[in-house]
Design a protein around this motif. Structure first.
Motif, mmCIF file in Angstrom:
data_model
loop_
_atom_site.group_PDB
_atom_site.id
_atom_site.type_symbol
_atom_site.label_atom_id
_atom_site.label_comp_id
_atom_site.label_asym_id
_atom_site.label_seq_id
_atom_site.Cartn_x
_atom_site.Cartn_y
_atom_site.Cartn_z
ATOM 1 N N THR A 1 16.854 -5.904 -6.245
ATOM 2 C CA THR A 1 15.483 -5.444 -6.022
ATOM 3 C C THR A 1 15.335 -4.055 -6.632
ATOM 4 O O THR A 1 16.139 -3.163 -6.348
ATOM 5 N N LEU A 2 14.338 -3.882 -7.481
ATOM 6 C CA LEU A 2 14.107 -2.599 -8.147
ATOM 7 C C LEU A 2 12.866 -1.944 -7.546
ATOM 8 O O LEU A 2 11.783 -2.537 -7.526
ATOM 9 N N LEU A 3 13.048 -0.715 -7.060
ATOM 10 C CA LEU A 3 11.986 -0.004 -6.344
ATOM 11 C C LEU A 3 11.715 1.353 -6.976
ATOM 12 O O LEU A 3 12.593 1.942 -7.619
ATOM 13 N N SER A 4 10.529 1.869 -6.759
ATOM 14 C CA SER A 4 10.159 3.185 -7.296
ATOM 15 C C SER A 4 8.974 3.725 -6.504
ATOM 16 O O SER A 4 8.504 3.110 -5.554
ATOM 17 N N SER A 5 8.481 4.864 -6.935
ATOM 18 C CA SER A 5 7.261 5.418 -6.364
ATOM 19 C C SER A 5 6.078 4.561 -6.813
ATOM 20 O O SER A 5 6.187 3.753 -7.741
ATOM 21 N N GLU B 1 8.923 -2.615 -7.960
ATOM 22 C CA GLU B 1 7.989 -2.619 -6.833
ATOM 23 C C GLU B 1 7.922 -1.238 -6.189
ATOM 24 O O GLU B 1 8.880 -0.465 -6.257
ATOM 25 N N GLU B 2 6.812 -0.955 -5.545
ATOM 26 C CA GLU B 2 6.689 0.302 -4.800
ATOM 27 C C GLU B 2 7.577 0.251 -3.557
ATOM 28 O O GLU B 2 7.571 -0.736 -2.811
ATOM 29 N N ALA B 3 8.351 1.298 -3.339
ATOM 30 C CA ALA B 3 9.244 1.352 -2.174
ATOM 31 C C ALA B 3 8.422 1.485 -0.900
ATOM 32 O O ALA B 3 7.589 2.382 -0.766
ATOM 33 N N LYS B 4 8.671 0.578 0.034
ATOM 34 C CA LYS B 4 8.052 0.606 1.363
ATOM 35 C C LYS B 4 9.136 0.262 2.374
ATOM 36 O O LYS B 4 10.162 -0.318 2.008
ATOM 37 N N PRO B 5 8.953 0.584 3.649
ATOM 38 C CA PRO B 5 9.988 0.248 4.634
ATOM 39 C C PRO B 5 10.415 -1.212 4.586
ATOM 40 O O PRO B 5 11.597 -1.539 4.646
ATOM 41 N N GLU B 6 9.429 -2.102 4.444
ATOM 42 C CA GLU B 6 9.755 -3.534 4.460
ATOM 43 C C GLU B 6 10.475 -3.993 3.187
ATOM 44 O O GLU B 6 11.017 -5.112 3.139
ATOM 45 N N SER B 7 10.498 -3.124 2.145
ATOM 46 C CA SER B 7 11.211 -3.473 0.903
ATOM 47 C C SER B 7 12.692 -3.692 1.141
ATOM 48 O O SER B 7 13.372 -4.326 0.326
ATOM 49 N N PHE B 8 13.214 -3.149 2.245
ATOM 50 C CA PHE B 8 14.660 -3.165 2.473
ATOM 51 C C PHE B 8 15.107 -4.300 3.396
ATOM 52 O O PHE B 8 16.280 -4.368 3.761
ATOM 53 N N GLU B 9 14.188 -5.183 3.744
ATOM 54 C CA GLU B 9 14.566 -6.341 4.555
ATOM 55 C C GLU B 9 15.593 -7.179 3.795
ATOM 56 O O GLU B 9 15.373 -7.572 2.646
ATOM 57 N N GLY B 10 16.749 -7.425 4.432
ATOM 58 C CA GLY B 10 17.773 -8.261 3.809
ATOM 59 C C GLY B 10 18.637 -7.566 2.773
ATOM 60 O O GLY B 10 19.550 -8.174 2.205
ATOM 61 N N VAL B 11 18.393 -6.276 2.513
ATOM 62 C CA VAL B 11 19.192 -5.530 1.523
ATOM 63 C C VAL B 11 20.531 -5.139 2.144
ATOM 64 O O VAL B 11 20.596 -4.681 3.288
ATOM 65 N N ASP B 12 21.609 -5.315 1.384
ATOM 66 C CA ASP B 12 22.954 -4.952 1.856
ATOM 67 C C ASP B 12 23.338 -3.542 1.422
ATOM 68 O O ASP B 12 23.869 -2.761 2.204
#
Length: 352
Positions: A37-41, A59-70
């Protein structure tokens, strides 16, 4: 690295210079991710990035962006890390943060795998990646500390403009062309973008990296001083730094003076020690003009060491020259290396 579990990895700051290097390093190391998953401002969200022939939308980084991330690799600035790293941890991710946000937090390990990999066992979800100039120096000093002890370090750095981001590289290139062509230019980035004054970097050396502190040292210099003590678990080590920006695109160089605790040590012993040390390439043959230079270290994960010699007046004192790619060992590679260590030590498992 062999495929294991298939981890979900996020890169925060994926469009930046270090973020791009993180992605490239994950690929080169055959890092065992099943999902990326690639995230940014918000400003950079929507950009397309090619990874192993596959197009990814940032994608824009949001709290829910990290669901399931190891594992989440952060390199998008301290404010972003402070906002989102705890959110990633809440959702089960282990964060490797490449900003200064958490480095001096006593509850967060500051790790260079060649030096203090064992500190990873103490993590509570966040691991800090040290400053680029600190990393290469402690890699070179740690074998010396282990064998002969270490009581004093004085370092002067010769740092590349890429440490100040892609805009600084562009400014160096534009200024160089302008000066050669006899054209006018207005410096806007260095030494510190937010500072009142800016100076030319082309054909110049600027003895300021980051902002000055009340003690006369810059923040960059204090990073080197404090981080070295923390990484090496030597709170009483005597350390001082002078950090200088040079017109070099990539690759930091350092002149390091250090004093050992054991008497009678010879330069040949230190050379032999470092030639076998992990992550180090010894380039030390002055008769044939062989020594490390930034132009030759770009693209390498290693730390290059040379010009090892005994001080002429202090029996316990030695000098050496240390060079490394600040975007790789100084940032992206050290971060991915930490992630590899986490897997090898069994400290990361795929989120179920």
């Amino acid at each position: 690295m062999s495929q294991q579990n298939g981890l979900h990895v996020a890169v925060v700051g994926a469009t930046g210079a270090v973020g791009q290097q993180m992605i490239d390093t994950l690929i080169k190391r055959d890092f065992p991710f099943a999902k990326l998953t690639l995230l940014s401002s918000a400003r950079s969200a929507g950009k397309k990035v090619m990874v192993k022939g596959q197009e990814y939308t940032v994608e824009e980084a949001k709290p829910e962006s990290f669901e399931g991330v190891d594992i989440a690799l952060f390199s998008a600035g301290g404010s972003v890390s402070k906002q989102f790293a705890p959110e990633a941890v809440k959702r089960g991710a282990v964060v490797v943060d490449n900003t200064s946000a958490f480095r001096m937090d006593p509850d967060i390990p500051l790790v260079v795998p060649e030096v203090n990999e064992d500190d990873l066992h103490k993590h509570n979800g966040i691991i800090a990646n040290p400053n680029c100039s600190t990393i290469q120096m402690v890699v070179a000093l740690e074998p010396v500390r282990q064998k002969y002890g270490l009581k004093k370090v004085l370092v002067s750095t010769y740092q590349a403009v890429s440490g100040a981001g892609a805009v600084a590289i562009q400014e160096l290139n534009d200024q160089t062309k302008a000066i050669i062509n006899g054209e006018n230019y207005e410096p806007k980035v260095l030494p510190v973008k937010s500072a009142e004054k800016h100076y030319q970097i082309a054909f110049n050396a600027i003895p300021q990296i980051d902002v000055f502190q009340d003690n006369g040292f810059t923040y960059e210099e204090m990073k080197m001083i404090n981080e070295t003590k923390k990484i090496m678990h030597l709170p009483d080590l005597s350390v001082a730094a002078t950090c200088v920006r040079l017109p070099v695109a990539v690759g930091h160089s350092e002149s390091v003076y250090f004093e050992v605790e054991q008497e009678g040590v010879q330069p040949s012993e230190i050379k032999s020690l470092l030639s076998d040390a992990p992550g180090i390439v010894l380039q030390d043959d002055p008769e044939n003009q062989i020594y490390p230079m930034p132009a030759n270290c770009v693209g390498s994960n290693d730390v290059f060491v040379g010009r090892i010699r005994k001080d002429l007046d202090e029996d316990l004192g030695f000098h050496m020259w240390v060079v490394s790619d600040n975007l790789l060992k100084g940032a992206a590679w050290n971060s991915v290396q930490i992630a590899e260590s986490l897997i090898r030590l069994g400290l990361v498992k795929a989120n179920q």
